[in-house]
Design an enzyme around this catalytic site. Structure first.
Site, short mmCIF file in Angstrom:
data_model
loop_
_atom_site.label_atom_id
_atom_site.label_comp_id
_atom_site.label_asym_id
_atom_site.label_seq_id
_atom_site.Cartn_x
_atom_site.Cartn_y
_atom_site.Cartn_z
CB SER A 96 37.30 34.57 42.49
OG SER A 96 37.90 34.06 41.33
CG ASP A 224 43.10 39.95 40.94
OD1 ASP A 224 43.77 38.92 40.76
OD2 ASP A 224 41.86 39.96 41.03
CG HIS A 254 42.04 36.68 42.78
ND1 HIS A 254 41.23 37.36 41.89
CD2 HIS A 254 41.53 35.41 42.85
CE1 HIS A 254 40.28 36.56 41.43
NE2 HIS A 254 40.44 35.38 42.01
#
Length: 282
Positions: A96, A224, A254
């Site tokens: 991320s 995700d 995620h």
């Protein structure tokens, strides 16, 4: 190892530092902490010297200036830590926000390889995707600020833990209670929430990736819920050089390190050693 033990801890961690071998930097996502890498780092330490720092403005990380909180300034702090370690270059894996920082470090010539897991920053400015990403964090702000007033309730509550896990992973039952509790603690102790949301709204996403020389492995997750691959993976799939690996993890969310650490460790290690031997991984 520095800053933590091989078993999950419940306090802030400045950095995980363990193992020996090829230097490997692990970067966590927004609102999270090095705790999310603990199980994966333990597996990689058999073949790598692993360093997983807390990012600036996050739980256990360096302080920051609200007026100058951007991905490049986060990368500045990480780069200074690499200098302190004596790592001119290293392998990098980021999730991320951590993947976004990893791309920034790769542009600076600090990455031998880059494994980008569910990366953030893959939006144009301005764009609906950019506004939608910022809106998700804005929606979390009052919940996090309210949670800070509740003491241990957010981490002790099964309902809260399951709700948070649902955002981060696909298979909630596969994540130990302590690991989710630490992600909640990290979010509640992250002063960077508002500054980074503001930076997301006013600043650009990633610069063009087509000219990157660093061997890149892109890992998207089919489940995700936070940055859906169908929307936030498009630019990476389109712009990364043809030589980059493109992998879709099935049945993963995620933050896949929390639910399938061995699988993630294998994907990172495979990329490191394929590049070292000048082979392309399949």
């Amino acid at each position: 190892m520095s800053g933590t033990s091989a078993t999950p801890s419940s306090g802030p961690v400045k950095a995980l530092h363990l193992g020996s071998g090829a230097p490997l930097l692990l970067l966590h996502g927004f609102l999270l902490s090095p705790h999310c890498w603990e199980q994966t780092a333990a597996r990689l330490a058999a073949r790598c010297e692993v360093f997983a720092p807390a990012l600036a403005g996050h739980w256990g990380g360096p302080e920051f200036s609200d007026d100058d909180y951007t991905v490049p300034t986060i990368a500045d702090r990480v780069e200074a830590q690499l200098d302190d370690l004596g790592w001119r270059t290293c392998h990098i894996a980021g999730n991320s926000l951590g993947a976004w920082v990893g791309f920034e470090l790769a542009r600076r010539g600090r990455a031998r390889t880059l494994t980008a897991i569910a990366p953030a920053g893959g939006w144009r400015t301005p764009s609906a995707a950019q506004l939608y990403a910022a809106a998700k964090f804005i929606a979390l702000t009052p919940l996090i600020e309210f949670g800070r007033k509740l003491g241990d309730f957010p981490t002790d509550s099964r309902v809260v833990r399951r709700a948070v896990a649902h955002l981060l992973v696909r298979n909630v039952e596969d994540v130990p209670r302590a690991d989710i509790a630490n992600q909640i603690r990290a979010a509640l102790h992250c002063p960077a929430l508002r500054p980074l949301v503001a930076a997301t709204l006013r600043g650009p996403g990633l610069a063009d990736m087509s000219e990157l020389n660093t061997p890149v492995r892109l890992i998207l997750a089919d489940s995700d819920r936070f940055l859906p691959a169908q929307t936030y993976g498009r630019r990476f799939l389109r712009e990364l050089p043809e030589s980059a690996d493109r992998i879709m993890m099935r049945r993963a969310g995620h933050v896949p390190m929390l639910e399938t650490p061995e699988r993630v460790a294998n994907l990172i290690a495979e990329h490191i050693y394929a590049s070292r031997d000048h082979l392309r991984a399949v």
